[in-house]
Design a protein around this motif. Structure first.
Motif, PDB file in Angstrom:
ATOM      1  N   TYR A   1      11.816   6.007  -5.497  1.00  0.00           N
ATOM      2  CA  TYR A   1      10.859   6.256  -6.582  1.00  0.00           C
ATOM      3  C   TYR A   1      11.216   5.495  -7.848  1.00  0.00           C
ATOM      4  CZ  TYR A   1       8.526  10.074  -4.202  1.00  0.00           C
ATOM      5  OH  TYR A   1       7.789  10.798  -3.337  1.00  0.00           O
TER       6      TYR A   1
ATOM      7  N   ARG B   1       3.765  21.342  -9.182  1.00  0.00           N
ATOM      8  CA  ARG B   1       2.546  20.914  -8.516  1.00  0.00           C
ATOM      9  C   ARG B   1       1.755  22.126  -8.024  1.00  0.00           C
ATOM     10  NH1 ARG B   1       2.997  15.407  -6.471  1.00  0.00           N
ATOM     11  NH2 ARG B   1       4.640  14.446  -7.715  1.00  0.00           N
TER      12      ARG B   1
ATOM     13  N   ASP C   1       0.831  -1.201   0.000  1.00  0.00           N
ATOM     14  CA  ASP C   1       0.000   0.000   0.000  1.00  0.00           C
ATOM     15  C   ASP C   1       0.867   1.254   0.000  1.00  0.00           C
ATOM     16  OD1 ASP C   1      -2.304  -1.334  -0.144  1.00  0.00           O
ATOM     17  OD2 ASP C   1      -3.009  -0.925   1.883  1.00  0.00           O
ATOM     18  N   THR C   2       1.940   1.212   0.790  1.00  0.00           N
ATOM     19  CA  THR C   2       2.843   2.362   0.814  1.00  0.00           C
ATOM     20  C   THR C   2       3.341   2.655  -0.587  1.00  0.00           C
ATOM     21  OG1 THR C   2       3.577   1.682   2.994  1.00  0.00           O
ATOM     22  CG2 THR C   2       4.943   3.300   1.868  1.00  0.00           C
ATOM     23  N   HIS C   3       3.773   1.600  -1.269  1.00  0.00           N
ATOM     24  CA  HIS C   3       4.315   1.789  -2.612  1.00  0.00           C
ATOM     25  C   HIS C   3       3.243   2.317  -3.562  1.00  0.00           C
ATOM     26  CE1 HIS C   3       7.820  -1.151  -1.694  1.00  0.00           C
ATOM     27  NE2 HIS C   3       7.949   0.020  -1.117  1.00  0.00           N
ATOM     28  N   THR C   4       2.026   1.773  -3.433  1.00  0.00           N
ATOM     29  CA  THR C   4       0.940   2.255  -4.288  1.00  0.00           C
ATOM     30  C   THR C   4       0.730   3.754  -4.082  1.00  0.00           C
ATOM     31  OG1 THR C   4      -0.107   0.132  -3.891  1.00  0.00           O
ATOM     32  CG2 THR C   4      -1.463   1.827  -4.939  1.00  0.00           C
ATOM     33  N   LEU C   5       0.661   4.136  -2.805  1.00  0.00           N
ATOM     34  CA  LEU C   5       0.353   5.531  -2.497  1.00  0.00           C
ATOM     35  C   LEU C   5       1.485   6.458  -2.928  1.00  0.00           C
ATOM     36  CD1 LEU C   5      -1.160   4.878   1.017  1.00  0.00           C
ATOM     37  CD2 LEU C   5      -2.395   5.863  -0.900  1.00  0.00           C
ATOM     38  N   VAL C   6       2.702   6.046  -2.635  1.00  0.00           N
ATOM     39  CA  VAL C   6       3.836   6.905  -2.986  1.00  0.00           C
ATOM     40  C   VAL C   6       3.966   7.036  -4.504  1.00  0.00           C
ATOM     41  CG1 VAL C   6       6.341   7.092  -2.890  1.00  0.00           C
ATOM     42  CG2 VAL C   6       5.075   6.503  -0.848  1.00  0.00           C
TER      43      VAL C   6
ATOM     44  N   PHE D   1      -1.498  14.551 -13.836  1.00  0.00           N
ATOM     45  CA  PHE D   1      -2.480  13.809 -13.048  1.00  0.00           C
ATOM     46  C   PHE D   1      -2.934  14.701 -11.907  1.00  0.00           C
ATOM     47  CE2 PHE D   1       1.749  12.768 -11.541  1.00  0.00           C
ATOM     48  CZ  PHE D   1       1.666  12.973 -10.178  1.00  0.00           C
TER      49      PHE D   1
ATOM     50  N   ALA E   1       1.582   6.820  -6.536  1.00  0.00           N
ATOM     51  CA  ALA E   1       0.447   7.616  -7.014  1.00  0.00           C
ATOM     52  C   ALA E   1       0.727   9.103  -6.878  1.00  0.00           C
ATOM     53  CB  ALA E   1      -0.809   7.241  -6.236  1.00  0.00           C
ATOM     54  N   ILE E   2       1.170   9.530  -5.704  1.00  0.00           N
ATOM     55  CA  ILE E   2       1.380  10.975  -5.553  1.00  0.00           C
ATOM     56  C   ILE E   2       2.683  11.423  -6.185  1.00  0.00           C
ATOM     57  CG2 ILE E   2      -0.033  11.181  -3.459  1.00  0.00           C
ATOM     58  CD1 ILE E   2       2.794  11.581  -2.059  1.00  0.00           C
ATOM     59  N   GLY E   3       3.638  10.509  -6.280  1.00  0.00           N
ATOM     60  CA  GLY E   3       4.925  10.896  -6.857  1.00  0.00           C
ATOM     61  C   GLY E   3       4.889  10.939  -8.373  1.00  0.00           C
ATOM     62  N   MET E   4       4.259   9.931  -8.980  1.00  0.00           N
ATOM     63  CA  MET E   4       4.312   9.827 -10.429  1.00  0.00           C
ATOM     64  C   MET E   4       2.939   9.697 -11.066  1.00  0.00           C
ATOM     65  SD  MET E   4       7.516   7.221 -10.509  1.00  0.00           S
ATOM     66  CE  MET E   4       6.528   6.003  -9.721  1.00  0.00           C
ATOM     67  N   GLY E   5       1.918   9.745 -10.267  1.00  0.00           N
ATOM     68  CA  GLY E   5       0.572   9.666 -10.817  1.00  0.00           C
ATOM     69  C   GLY E   5       0.178   8.272 -11.233  1.00  0.00           C
ATOM     70  N   LYS E   6       0.883   7.281 -10.701  1.00  0.00           N
ATOM     71  CA  LYS E   6       0.571   5.901 -11.058  1.00  0.00           C
ATOM     72  C   LYS E   6      -0.820   5.542 -10.548  1.00  0.00           C
ATOM     73  CE  LYS E   6       3.194   1.638 -11.223  1.00  0.00           C
ATOM     74  NZ  LYS E   6       4.354   0.946 -10.660  1.00  0.00           N
ATOM     75  N   GLY E   7      -1.666   5.095 -11.437  1.00  0.00           N
ATOM     76  CA  GLY E   7      -3.023   4.744 -11.041  1.00  0.00           C
ATOM     77  C   GLY E   7      -3.971   5.932 -11.018  1.00  0.00           C
ATOM     78  N   LEU E   8      -3.418   7.125 -11.199  1.00  0.00           N
ATOM     79  CA  LEU E   8      -4.276   8.311 -11.222  1.00  0.00           C
ATOM     80  C   LEU E   8      -4.504   8.806 -12.641  1.00  0.00           C
ATOM     81  CD1 LEU E   8      -2.634  10.251  -8.271  1.00  0.00           C
ATOM     82  CD2 LEU E   8      -4.889   9.230  -8.263  1.00  0.00           C
TER      83      LEU E   8
END
Lengths: 259, 218
Positions: free
Chosen positions: B213, B80, A182-187, B136, A189-196
Motif C-alpha cells: 500500500y 469501514r 489495474d490491480t494497483h488502481t483497484l487496491v 470515500f 481505490a479500496i485501500g485509500m480511496g484513490k480516485g474515489l
C-alpha cells in the motif's frame, strides 16, 4: 583441400596394395586348384581360404577407418569409350580387358542397376505391359480412389493442425488476462480511496457552504488537495492544527448521511 | 439468512468463551480483466466448495470513515462501514483494518489485523457523532467463493457519481478486483501457505500478490 587429397592418395595406395594382395592370394589358390588338385589336401585349401579372408578383413578395416575418405562420395566418370583395342589397358588388366567399349563398361563401372534389381524391374515391366485395358482402367480407378482418400486424410490432418496452432496462438495471445496497473488502481481505490475521493470533494463543499467563511476556506483548500492527491490530502489538511476541531464539526455538518 | 446470522453469533460466542478471536486477516490481491472474468469464474467454480449452485453474488456499499488521533505525523484511524444493497434486511458491518504487514519474502501473504462486528443502520450517525468524517465510498459488486477457510471475491469496484444514490455508478477500471483472504486468530501462519498454493492454481489467469500500500500512495 591439399590435405584431403593427400589423405585420399594414401588411402587409395593402401587399398590398391590390399587388393593386389587379395588378388595374388586368389590367383595362388586358383593355381593350386588347377595344377595341384591331385596332391591338394583340405587343411592346405582351408589355409588359403583363411589367407583370403584375412586380406578381406584388412581391406574392410582400411575402408572403415576414420581417416579413410568415404569412397561412396567419389564418382568414376567414363570420359571416352572406344571400340579400338587398347594396349595399355590390356597391360594394366593383365590381358583381361582389351577394349574399353560399350558392352563392357556398364558391367565394370556399375552404370546400370545390379543384375538382381534389373531382373526384378524387367519382370515388373513385363507384367505391366501384359495388363489388359480393363484391368489398367480398374487399377487407375483404384489409384484415383486411393489418392482421394489420401488427400482427404491430409486435409483432415492439415485442418486439425491449423486449429491446434490457432488455439495455441490464441492461448499465447490470451496470456494477458490481468494487468498489474489495474490491480494497483483497484487496491489503491479500496485501500485509500484513490480516485474515489474526487467526487466527494465538490459534494462536501456544497454542503459546507452555509458554515463560517474562514472554516470553509480552510476546508476547501484541503478538499481540493484531497481530490487531486488522494491520501496525501488528508495529511495536508491536518497540517493546520487549529482546524482540527473545526474540521470535526464541519464533518458532522457535511456528512452525507447525517440526518 | 437467519442461519448465517446464528453462525456469526455462534462464532462470536465461541470466541468469547475460548478467548481466541480471529482478528488477523491474511490477504492476497490481484485483478482480472473484464474479458477474462468468465474464465476465472469457471475455474473458481471448479476449485471452490460452493459449486453446486450458481456462484454467490453480492452488491455492497462501503463507506470509509476516518478520525484523527493526534497531530499530523499520526495516521488517521479509519473505520469501514459496509452494507449489503441486495439484502437490505441484513445487519450493517463495521470493520477496523490495521496497517498491512508485508513481511519478508518467506511470508506468502499480507497480514493485517481486522476486527468486524454487525451493527444496525444507525452506525453512520453514531460514527458521525463520534467525530468521524467520511473519507470515500464505493460500490463493490461481484461474486464470492469459499474454499475451506479461504474466501475468494471477484468484484467490480464502482465510483458513486452521486452521493447516496447507489444506482448511478461508474466502474473505476476495466478489471475485476480479486481478493483471497482468511480471517484467523493470531499465529496461524500455516494458512498462508495454503493460500499461496491456491493462488498458484489461479495463475496465470490472475496474479494474486502482496500489494504494498505504501508504494501505491506515491
Amino acid at each position: 583441400m591439399q590435405r584431403e587429397e593427400k589423405q585420399l592418395d594414401s588411402a587409395l595406395e593402401a587399398i590398391i596394395l590390399r587388393v593386389s594382395d587379395l588378388k595374388s592370394a586368389i590367383a595362388g589358390m586358383l593355381y593350386k586348384l588347377e595344377h595341384e588338385y591331385e596332391t591338394l589336401n583340405w587343411p592346405n585349401f582351408l589355409d588359403n581360404f583363411a589367407i583370403i579372408s584375412g586380406h578381406l578383413t584388412s581391406l574392410s578395416k582400411i575402408l572403415g577407418h576414420d581417416k579413410a575418405p568415404n569412397m561412396r562420395n567419389f564418382t568414376i566418370l567414363p570420359l571416352l569409350l572406344s571400340p579400338e583395342k587398347d594396349e595399355d589397358l590390356l597391360r594394366m588388366t593383365e590381358g583381361r580387358i582389351s577394349t574399353f567399349a560399350h558392352d563392357l563398361v556398364p558391367d565394370y563401372l556399375r552404370t546400370k542397376p545390379e543384375p538382381m534389381a534389373e531382373q526384378k524391374m524387367n519382370h515388373l515391366e513385363l507384367k505391366a505391359s501384359n495388363l489388359t485395358f480393363e484391368a489398367s482402367q480398374d487399377s487407375n480407378k483404384q489409384v484415383a480412389q486411393y489418392n482421394k482418400v489420401v488427400s482427404h486424410v491430409w486435409d483432415i490432418a492439415y485442418k486439425a493442425r491449423e486449429e491446434w496452432e490457432g488455439e495455441a496462438g490464441a492461448r499465447a495471445a490470451q496470456v494477458q488476462t490481468s494487468s498489474s496497473a489495474d490491480t494497483h488502481t483497484l487496491v489503491a481505490a479500496i485501500g485509500m480511496g484513490k480516485g474515489l475521493k474526487s467526487d466527494s470533494g465538490p459534494m462536501a463543499q456544497s454542503r459546507v457552504s452555509p458554515g463560517p467563511p474562514g472554516i470553509m476556506a480552510g476546508r476547501s483548500g484541503g478538499q481540493a488537495q484531497a481530490a487531486g492527491q488522494g491520501q496525501i490530502g488528508v495529511g495536508q489538511m491536518g497540517k493546520a492544527p487549529s482546524a482540527i476541531k473545526t474540521n470535526i464539526k464541519a464533518a458532522s455538518q457535511i456528512h452525507p448521511y447525517g440526518r | 439468512m437467519a442461519s448465517q446470522i446464528s453462525t456469526a453469533m455462534d462464532s462470536l460466542n465461541a470466541a468469547v468463551k475460548s478467548n481466541i478471536i480471529p482478528n488477523q486477516e491474511y490477504l492476497l490481491q490481484g485483478s482480472v480483466m473484464d474479458s477474462a472474468v468468465e474464465v476465472l469464474l469457471q475455474r473458481l467454480r471448479g476449485l471452490c466448495d460452493n459449486v453446486d449452485s450458481r456462484p454467490e453474488t453480492f452488491r455492497d456499499h462501503e463507506m470509509c470513515f476516518s478520525i484523527r488521533r493526534g497531530p499530523p505525523p499520526e495516521q488517521p484511524l479509519s473505520l469501514r462501514v459496509r452494507r449489503a444493497l441486495d439484502h437490505q434486511d441484513m445487519p450493517w458491518q463495521l470493520r477496523y483494518i490495521g496497517q498491512p504487514e508485508l513481511g519478508d519474502k518467506s511470508r506468502p501473504t499480507i497480514v493485517r489485523s481486522s476486527i468486524d462486528i454487525a451493527t444496525s443502520s444507525t452506525v453512520v450517525e453514531f460514527l458521525t457523532e463520534l467525530g468521524c468524517r467520511i473519507d470515500f465510498e464505493y460500490i463493490v459488486q461481484g461474486y464470492m467463493f469459499r474454499k475451506g477457510r479461504m474466501k475468494v471475491t471477484v468484484a467490480k469496484i464502482f465510483k458513486m457519481v452521486q452521493v447516496k444514490i447507489p444506482d448511478n455508478v461508474e466502474p473505476i477500471s476495466q478489471s475485476y478486483l480479486v481478493e483471497l483472504s482468511v480471517l484467523a486468530p493470531r499465529g496461524q501462519d500455516a494458512i498462508a501457505e495454503d493460500m499461496r498454493i491456491f493462488a498458484e492454481q489461479l495463475r496465470p489467469l490472475v496474479q494474486l500478490e502482496k500489494i504494498d500500500y505504501k508504494r501505491l500512495s506515491h
